[in-house]
Design a protein around this motif. Structure first.
Motif, PDB file in Angstrom:
ATOM      1  N   GLN A  89     -12.327  13.148  28.781  1.00  0.00           N
ATOM      2  CA  GLN A  89     -12.674  13.367  27.383  1.00  0.00           C
ATOM      3  C   GLN A  89     -11.654  14.291  26.709  1.00  0.00           C
ATOM      4  N   THR A  90     -11.247  15.343  27.395  1.00  0.00           N
ATOM      5  CA  THR A  90     -10.249  16.276  26.856  1.00  0.00           C
ATOM      6  C   THR A  90      -8.921  15.568  26.626  1.00  0.00           C
ATOM      7  N   GLN A  93      -9.308  13.215  23.667  1.00  0.00           N
ATOM      8  CA  GLN A  93      -9.375  13.964  22.408  1.00  0.00           C
ATOM      9  C   GLN A  93      -8.001  14.479  22.005  1.00  0.00           C
ATOM     10  N   SER A  94      -7.229  14.914  22.986  1.00  0.00           N
ATOM     11  CA  SER A  94      -5.869  15.388  22.718  1.00  0.00           C
ATOM     12  C   SER A  94      -5.012  14.266  22.131  1.00  0.00           C
ATOM     13  N   ARG A  95      -5.124  13.083  22.692  1.00  0.00           N
ATOM     14  CA  ARG A  95      -4.367  11.940  22.172  1.00  0.00           C
ATOM     15  C   ARG A  95      -4.809  11.588  20.762  1.00  0.00           C
ATOM     16  N   LEU A  96      -6.093  11.637  20.510  1.00  0.00           N
ATOM     17  CA  LEU A  96      -6.590  11.333  19.169  1.00  0.00           C
ATOM     18  C   LEU A  96      -6.144  12.389  18.159  1.00  0.00           C
ATOM     19  N   ASP A  97      -6.106  13.654  18.590  1.00  0.00           N
ATOM     20  CA  ASP A  97      -5.631  14.719  17.708  1.00  0.00           C
ATOM     21  C   ASP A  97      -4.168  14.498  17.353  1.00  0.00           C
ATOM     22  N   ARG A  98      -3.347  14.119  18.340  1.00  0.00           N
ATOM     23  CA  ARG A  98      -1.924  13.849  18.073  1.00  0.00           C
ATOM     24  C   ARG A  98      -1.764  12.657  17.132  1.00  0.00           C
ATOM     25  N   ASP A 100      -3.937  11.723  14.856  1.00  0.00           N
ATOM     26  CA  ASP A 100      -4.347  12.205  13.539  1.00  0.00           C
ATOM     27  C   ASP A 100      -3.220  13.000  12.877  1.00  0.00           C
ATOM     28  N   GLU A 101      -2.563  13.861  13.657  1.00  0.00           N
ATOM     29  CA  GLU A 101      -1.440  14.635  13.120  1.00  0.00           C
ATOM     30  C   GLU A 101      -0.311  13.717  12.667  1.00  0.00           C
ATOM     31  N   THR A 104      -1.335  11.918   9.448  1.00  0.00           N
ATOM     32  CA  THR A 104      -1.321  12.864   8.336  1.00  0.00           C
ATOM     33  C   THR A 104       0.116  13.111   7.863  1.00  0.00           C
TER      34      THR A 104
END
Length: 110
Positions: A89-90, A93-98, A100-101, A104
Motif C-alpha cells: 500500500q505504501t 501510494q508513493s507511485r500515485l503521489d508521484r 499526481d505531482e 500537476t
C-alpha cells in the motif's frame, strides 16, 4: 524481508470463500469437523481438506478428543500478511503521489 512461501501459504488459505467462512465460524467458538461440514453443506473429506490448509497456515488448530476432532482459531495473528499489505500500500501510494505531482506540473503545458 518477509518469506514469500509463508505469505503464499497464508494468502492461498484465505483465497477460498469456504476457508474464510470457516475462520469466521471459528471466530464464534470451537467447532467439530462434523458441525463445520453440516454448516457448509460439505462432505467430511471436503471440510477436512479446507481445515488442513488453514492448519498449515497456522490459522486453525485441531485437537482430537476420542473420535471427535475439534477445530479452533490458531495463533497466527496475520501480522506478516498485514505488514506485506502495508508495504504494498505504501509503495502504491508513493507511485500515485508521484503521478499526481507529474500531472500537476504538466497541467496546462500542452
Amino acid at each position: 524481508m518477509v518469506q514469500h512461501s509463508a505469505l503464499d501459504t497464508s494468502f492461498a488459505a484465505l483465497a477460498d470463500p469456504t476457508r474464510r467462512g470457516i475462520l469466521q465460524r471459528l471466530g464464534r467458538g470451537a467447532s467439530t469437523i462434523s458441525d463445520l461440514a453440516e454448516h457448509f453443506e460439505m462432505t467430511l473429506t471436503g471440510i477436512k481438506k479446507h481445515v488442513h490448509l488453514l492448519e498449515v497456515a497456522g490459522m486453525v488448530v485441531t485437537e482430537k478428543r476420542g473420535r471427535v476432532r475439534y477445530c479452533m482459531l490458531g495463533a497466527n495473528p496475520l501480522e506478516r500478511e498485514v505488514a506485506w499489505i502495508r508495504d504494498y500500500q505504501t509503495s502504491l501510494q508513493s507511485r500515485l503521489d508521484r503521478l499526481d505531482e507529474f500531472l500537476t506540473r504538466t497541467e496546462g503545458t500542452s
